[in-house]
Design a protein around this motif. Structure first.
Motif, PDB file in Angstrom:
ATOM      1  N   LEU A  19      13.671  25.817  46.776  1.00 24.27           N
ATOM      2  CA  LEU A  19      14.246  24.505  47.089  1.00 24.27           C
ATOM      3  C   LEU A  19      15.342  24.128  46.095  1.00 24.27           C
ATOM      4  O   LEU A  19      16.378  23.561  46.479  1.00 24.27           O
ATOM      5  CB  LEU A  19      13.142  23.450  47.087  1.00 24.27           C
ATOM      6  N   ASN A  62      16.108  25.951  52.653  1.00 21.78           N
ATOM      7  CA  ASN A  62      15.803  24.967  53.684  1.00 21.78           C
ATOM      8  C   ASN A  62      14.340  24.549  53.609  1.00 21.78           C
ATOM      9  O   ASN A  62      13.437  25.375  53.691  1.00 21.78           O
ATOM     10  CB  ASN A  62      16.120  25.562  55.058  1.00 21.78           C
ATOM     11  N   ALA A  63      14.097  23.235  53.454  1.00 25.06           N
ATOM     12  CA  ALA A  63      12.734  22.727  53.295  1.00 25.06           C
ATOM     13  C   ALA A  63      11.903  22.902  54.559  1.00 25.06           C
ATOM     14  O   ALA A  63      10.714  23.232  54.499  1.00 25.06           O
ATOM     15  CB  ALA A  63      12.770  21.259  52.881  1.00 25.06           C
ATOM     16  N   ILE A  90       8.013  16.938  49.152  1.00 23.10           N
ATOM     17  CA  ILE A  90       8.734  17.777  50.117  1.00 23.10           C
ATOM     18  C   ILE A  90       7.784  18.552  51.031  1.00 23.10           C
ATOM     19  O   ILE A  90       7.980  18.598  52.250  1.00 23.10           O
ATOM     20  CB  ILE A  90       9.683  18.745  49.384  1.00 23.10           C
ATOM     21  N   ILE A  91       6.737  19.167  50.468  1.00 17.91           N
ATOM     22  CA  ILE A  91       5.838  19.983  51.310  1.00 17.91           C
ATOM     23  C   ILE A  91       4.494  19.318  51.523  1.00 17.91           C
ATOM     24  O   ILE A  91       3.606  19.885  52.163  1.00 17.91           O
ATOM     25  CB  ILE A  91       5.666  21.406  50.735  1.00 17.91           C
ATOM     26  N   SER A 145       8.241  28.261  45.747  1.00 24.74           N
ATOM     27  CA  SER A 145       8.756  27.172  46.584  1.00 24.74           C
ATOM     28  C   SER A 145       9.702  26.279  45.789  1.00 24.74           C
ATOM     29  O   SER A 145      10.779  25.893  46.286  1.00 24.74           O
ATOM     30  CB  SER A 145       7.593  26.339  47.134  1.00 24.74           C
ATOM     31  N   THR A 201       8.313  24.873  54.856  1.00 25.33           N
ATOM     32  CA  THR A 201       7.028  24.281  55.250  1.00 25.33           C
ATOM     33  C   THR A 201       6.425  25.000  56.460  1.00 25.33           C
ATOM     34  O   THR A 201       5.213  25.205  56.523  1.00 25.33           O
ATOM     35  CB  THR A 201       7.196  22.780  55.548  1.00 25.33           C
TER      36      THR A 201
END
Length: 856
Positions: free
Chosen positions: A36, A41-42, A16-17, A32, A46
């Motif tokens: 998530l 919200n991803a 994801i990141i 984080s 980021t």
């Protein structure tokens, strides 16, 4: 059936990141993951991480939901009383009171009420436990009512240990699996500032006030502004005969010097791997003392060793390493994450240390202790005797606190010092009140099997209970000869293996106290006074009249390891906890089965809280009178004491008028369910100073054209005159315990704002939780030296529409016949959730408004 790890489901941070996961600290990785997992919200995350890594500001806020809450008996009582009162209000408005029930598990530990009434004899623990039950029976029945009628609330009875030790040994799982099958790290919050102790085994946690906990337990996420993360690189290894306590005191000193208030602290480097999980927990425990929100050690092999030592299920243990590695949460000693600030500590350079005599950050070598005392009392220690006591006498020597009794190596070290001292013919002087209060009931079995319980007992260190005792001020009465020495002006000290030594903290009459490792506590007890350098001077004589030095009785790490191998049994950690949980005295306490608590109007322990209601916002434009003007380091102990209630005090008189025994009034902490007592206890710490009225008791203030009166009476007088009230203070206002009554009490006084040079984190959030506006002074204005008078007025304009995060504002200080001075300030609000709470009048008001709206 054994889990196929390759099929384990979890939040894949790397996917994801991306590569950011390798660059950010473990604490941000955990925040984080939580964000998530709870629908954050991803893309926003980021972008925020990119800004953080490049040193740019971001207004991003993590949505944090803990897996569980941890409370103790004196923080749960006011919180549960609030819930009971909110249920009443809901019912009075036609709602279902049972609809107000916690939405996540809450574990309560009954550990904060046992006192050292009996000591220095076998059976002391049993006698103190019975006294505890007798003193607190009504309050404990209320807790049992909550456990029976509030879903998810579980109470661990008295005698099961200290909450943070229970968390380490029984509750924490490191890795959890949700109902949806998703694996995730164990993360939690606790209503005690030393909750970060669990970070020693890789479980991210921090302390919150009871008010913030109430919001969380009813489903509201914690909003966390992107934190500053301070890295502490550890290199080398601790020398032989140096303990985790010594390191913790040095870390506290170094980080207070650096300034980490409200920051996340994370330990990294190869030195981390040389510390056991027990040693890490000692250091993590003192996060509030070094000013941080939390102090984190990532999970690694030492975590696994600890879980095995404490008897965790093998299948659960075996999952942790492979899944944490996949999640990028397993500690890498070669990693060098990005930090906002970082320092390095060489473990090989750590020497034996104490801290004091008045603050936990003031660490020193044993050779400096006498000078520290002389500096504090502003005179040299003399050869003069004060009654039966020498000048500099040690009145209390207590092996106490989860901080230093949860590590079995520290208990064994203390036992070995006692054993060797006894064999050489040394003894403890009669004036020293000695006690041993381990954090875990399994400690007794360990010391028995190691053949150290007897030597400790012969030195007066009999087990007095399994709870916080002296660490939180429940040290019991002082002996008559100590009282006499204090009355004659003698210097009298305490030596404890706790985490705080503010004046009056260990005992209301003791201003001087040092923090030290358990073996050093025994050593100072043997000497009986502060005199020279205990590390190099003789500490006594053997049976032959030869001098005995501390080095003659100080244990090596190899000795300690040998004893631990002999004494530790992993199954006993579980077995002894289970045995202590089956308390007959606890089971005999009855409670009602009812959705609403049956308040007793004649009760001295429990009163329906006045502030459980929909409250108007305290924001607005107004002119306020100064109710009090305070200095620096005003702790929550100064604001709302926890210790003994004096019969002649306002609180004592209120209780006595209602039938209480003047000789057994108990402590303030036991009355946190009764606002009448707590209101009368505000600012009664004799070492506080109200600069509006410096010559009077700190609980007295002055009202213009009326004169001196108790603070709670002055607040009523100003209310009658329709005059708003504020309190002004210096640096670090509200440091210390997570005590929500330090905010609730000020709310009962009707204060709309606290104006201070700086705030400690938990107390700041508690003020907001009560709808009180925290305002930070940003210019050179220092309240205690400004010459503020009762006739002065402070004009404040912060409206509900105007308020925002870290809003700069200007206060007008008006003085009769003088020019108005402008004071540059900033609203000490960090998240949008805090802004909303202030607009809604605080946590309790917000909870009621949500429940009432849901009913419509």
């Amino acid at each position: 059936m054994k889990l196929d790890i390759s099929k384990a489901q979890y939040v894949d941070l790397a996917q994801i990141i991306g590569t950011r996961v390798e660059k950010i600290p473990y604490t941000l990785r955990l925040l984080s993951e939580n964000h998530l997992r709870h629908g954050g919200n991803a893309a926003d995350l980021t972008h925020a991480l990119d800004a953080w890594m490049s040193g740019r500001n971001t207004d991003f806020e993590f949505r944090f939901m803990p897996n569980r809450l941890l409370m103790h008996d004196t923080t749960c009582t006011p919180a549960l009383a609030d819930i009971a009162a909110l249920r009443d209000v809901l019912a009075e408005h036609g709602g279902d009171p049972s609809a107000l029930t916690p939405e996540l598990p809450i574990e309560v530990s009954v550990d904060h009420s046992i006192a050292v009434d009996v000591y220095g004899q076998r059976g002391a623990a049993l006698q103190n436990a019975k006294t505890e039950i007798a003193r607190n029976k009504e309050r404990y029945a209320f807790m049992k009512w909550a456990s029976a009628n509030l879903q998810g609330v579980h109470v661990n009875p008295p005698g099961t240990g200290i909450m943070h030790t229970i968390n380490l040994e029984q509750l924490a799982s490191v890795l959890q699996r949700g109902p949806d099958g998703l694996f995730h790290p164990d993360m939690m919050l606790g209503t005690d500032s030393h909750t970060p102790m669990i970070n020693g085994i890789g479980v991210l946690a921090w302390g919150v006030g009871g008010l913030e906990a109430e919001s969380v337990m009813f489903g509201q996420p914690v909003s966390i502004a992107m934190p500053s993360v301070v890295g502490v690189e550890l290199i080398g290894a601790l020398p032989d005969k140096v303990f985790a306590t010594d390191l913790a005191l040095v870390v506290t000193h170094r980080l207070r010097e650096l300034g980490v208030t409200g920051n996340f602290v994370e330990f990294f480097g190869h030195g981390v791997s040389t510390l056991s999980a027990d040693e890490r927990a000692v250091i993590a425990n003192m996060a509030p003392e070094y000013g941080a929100s939390t102090g984190y050690f990532p999970a690694d092999d030492q975590t696994i060793n600890f879980l095995k030592r404490t008897g965790r299920p093998t299948e659960e243990i075996e999952r942790i390493e492979p899944i944490f590695k996949q999640m990028k949460l397993w500690f890498d000693p070669d990693a060098s994450p990005i930090f906002n600030k970082q320092i390095q500590i060489d473990l090989a350079q750590i020497a034996p240390a104490l801290a004091g005599p008045r603050r936990p950050q003031d660490s020193c070598h044993p050779s400096e202790v006498q000078a520290r005392v002389e500096e504090a009392i502003q005179r040299p220690l003399s050869d003069k005797a004060y009654g039966d006591l020498p000048d500099g006498a040690i009145a209390i020597a207590a092996i106490t606190s989860c901080t230093n009794t949860s590590d079995p190596a520290l208990l064994v070290a203390a036992g070995l010092v006692a054993k060797k001292a006894y064999e050489l013919g040394l003894s403890v002087p009669s004036w020293v009140k000695t006690s041993l209060a381990p954090g875990s009931p399994s400690a007794k079995k360990l010391l028995e099997r190691a053949e150290l319980l007897g030597p400790l007992s012969r030195m007066g260190f009999d087990i007095v209970g399994f709870g916080c005792t002296t660490c939180i001020g429940n040290s019991g009465p002082l002996s008559a000869n100590v009282e006499d020495a204090l009355g004659q002006g003698g210097a009298v000290c305490a030596i404890v293996s706790g985490n705080r030594n503010f004046p009056g903290r260990i005992h209301p009459k003791l201003d001087l106290g040092f923090l030290a490792s358990p073996p050093l506590v025994v050593a100072y007890a043997l000497v009986g006074k502060i005199d020279g350098d205990i590390w190099s001077d003789p500490i006594g004589q053997n049976d032959m009249g030869d001098p005995v030095y501390l080095r003659d009785i100080w244990p090596s790490k190899s000795e300690i390891a040998s004893v631990l191998k002999k004494g530790l049994r992993s199954y006993e950690v579980r077995d002894e906890f289970a045995r202590a949980s089956n308390s007959a005295d606890w089971e005999e306490i009855s409670c009602t089965q009812s959705a609403q608590f049956p308040w007793d109007p004649s009760s001295r322990s429990l009163r329906r809280p006045k502030f459980a209601k929909v409250s108007p916002s305290k924001l607005g434009t107004y002119s306020a009178a100064p109710l009090m003007v305070l200095g620096d380091d005003m702790t929550t102990d100064h604001i709302s004491p926890a210790g003994l209630i004096a019969p002649k005090s306002a609180a004592g008189q209120w209780l006595i008028e209602r039938g209480a025994d003047p000789n057994n009034l108990n402590v303030f902490a036991s009355y946190r369910g009764n606002w009448e007592v707590m209101l009368r206890g505000l600012f009664t710490n004799r070492l506080a100073t109200n600069y509006l009225c410096e010559t009077a008791s700190p609980s007295i203030t002055v009202v213009e054209e009326i004169g001196e009166m108790p603070i709670f009476s002055a607040a009523e007088a100003l209310d009658d005159l329709c005059i708003s009230k504020v309190i002004l203070a210096g640096e670090r206002y509200g440091m210390g315990s997570s005590r929500d009554w330090a905010a609730k009490g000020v709310a009962l006084l009707g204060c709309r704002a606290i104006i201070a040079r700086s705030f400690e984190r938990i107390h700041r959030t508690n003020l907001i939780g009560m709808g009180i506006l925290p305002i930070t002074i940003t210019d050179t204005f220092i309240p205690k030296t400004a010459g503020i008078t009762p006739a002065d007025r402070f004009e404040i304009s912060v409206n509900a529409e105007q308020i925002d995060i870290q809003l700069d504002t200007v206060l007008a200080w008006k003085r009769k016949g003088e020019r108005t001075r402008k004071i540059q300030c900033r609203i000490a609000v960090e998240t949008h959730a805090e802004v909303d709470l202030l607009r809604q009048g605080g946590v309790l008001s917000a909870i009621l408004q949500r429940k009432m709206q849901a009913r419509l």
